[in-house]
Design an enzyme around this catalytic site. Structure first.
Site, PDB file in Angstrom:
ATOM      1  N   GLU A   1     -12.710 -13.383  16.849  1.00 51.78           N
ATOM      2  CA  GLU A   1     -13.951 -13.138  17.581  1.00 51.78           C
ATOM      3  C   GLU A   1     -14.091 -14.216  18.647  1.00 51.78           C
ATOM      4  O   GLU A   1     -13.897 -15.404  18.370  1.00 51.78           O
ATOM      5  CB  GLU A   1     -15.152 -13.176  16.638  1.00 51.78           C
ATOM      6  CG  GLU A   1     -16.498 -13.093  17.339  1.00 51.78           C
ATOM      7  CD  GLU A   1     -17.675 -13.223  16.382  1.00 51.78           C
ATOM      8  OE1 GLU A   1     -17.518 -12.865  15.195  1.00 51.78           O
ATOM      9  OE2 GLU A   1     -18.747 -13.696  16.814  1.00 51.78           O
TER      10      GLU A   1
ATOM     11  N   GLU B   1     -23.561 -17.050  23.891  1.00 51.49           N
ATOM     12  CA  GLU B   1     -24.491 -16.826  22.784  1.00 51.49           C
ATOM     13  C   GLU B   1     -25.728 -17.691  23.042  1.00 51.49           C
ATOM     14  O   GLU B   1     -25.625 -18.792  23.583  1.00 51.49           O
ATOM     15  CB  GLU B   1     -23.821 -17.197  21.464  1.00 51.49           C
ATOM     16  CG  GLU B   1     -24.397 -16.502  20.261  1.00 51.49           C
ATOM     17  CD  GLU B   1     -23.478 -16.583  19.048  1.00 51.49           C
ATOM     18  OE1 GLU B   1     -23.832 -15.988  18.027  1.00 51.49           O
ATOM     19  OE2 GLU B   1     -22.432 -17.262  19.117  1.00 51.49           O
TER      20      GLU B   1
END
Length: 211
Positions: A57, A62
């Site tokens: 990932e 974020e």
């Protein structure tokens, strides 16, 4: 109420290119404007097609609702979840995450470079991941853009337990007033000679045996 008939106080949104588009190596970027509000958890990320975290990932951007910073991370076998490789980028004075920014990943065999605009925010190399587990980034990834609400990452930052886990009363008000939105101008992927991108057949398209 969701399409499946389940009821919640509120729901969030997510789009992805799973089974439609995937790529390996190159550059992935998006021009995004983020909302303010403790507990809002938007992300721009890439995932492998197999079991998590074995196929990797890559969190290109974020954010947990604090306009001062965004973060990058990678997850793989031996370095996932709370043990992922993570770095925060704090904006310079006079700038914050609620303005338009281009978030990007330059991905090559053995290295990933993250940027906000032209500013390098994080570099992850194969030796960094090999210290914890195997490198999980020589395979195809699909892209995801989503806005989650609350959860462990926001809670670790703001410590808010009510009215919802990781979400403040102020943010709940923003959600009710339809002010909790992530705006996306564009998304772009450029691949290198070492990698490739693939447009996949729609899972709903008829096959050659169908009318």
């Amino acid at each position: 109420e969701t399409a499946g008939g389940r009821s919640f106080d509120f729901i969030s949104g997510r789009i992805d290119t799973r089974e439609r588009f995937q790529f390996m190596y190159g550059s992935a970027s998006a021009r995004i404007r983020l909302p303010a509000g403790p507990g809002l958890w938007p992300a721009f990320w890439a995932m492998g097609n197999g079991r998590w975290p074995d196929t990797g990932e890559i969190d290109i951007m974020e954010y947990v609702g604090d306009p001062e910073w965004v973060s990058n991370a990678v997850h793989g076998p031996g370095y996932s979840g709370e043990a992922g490789l993570v770095n925060k980028h704090y904006f310079s004075s006079g700038f914050d995450a609620t303005e338009w920014h281009t978030y990007s990943l330059d991905w090559s065999p053995g290295e990933m470079v993250f940027k906000v605009g032209d500013y390098l925010t994080y570099r992850v190399t194969r030796p960094m991941t090999d210290f914890f587990g195997s490198w999980a980034f020589d395979n195809d990834k699909f892209l995801i853009l989503n806005l989650a609400l609350g959860g462990t990452y926001p809670f670790k930052t703001n410590g808010i337990q009510s009215p919802y886990y990781g979400i403040s009363e102020e943010t709940v008000g923003r959600i009710k007033n339809d002010e909790a939105r992530i705006l996306i101008d564009w998304v772009r992927v450029d691949t290198t000679e070492a990698g490739a991108s693939r447009l996949l057949p729609s899972p709903h398209a008829p096959t050659s045996d169908e009318d």
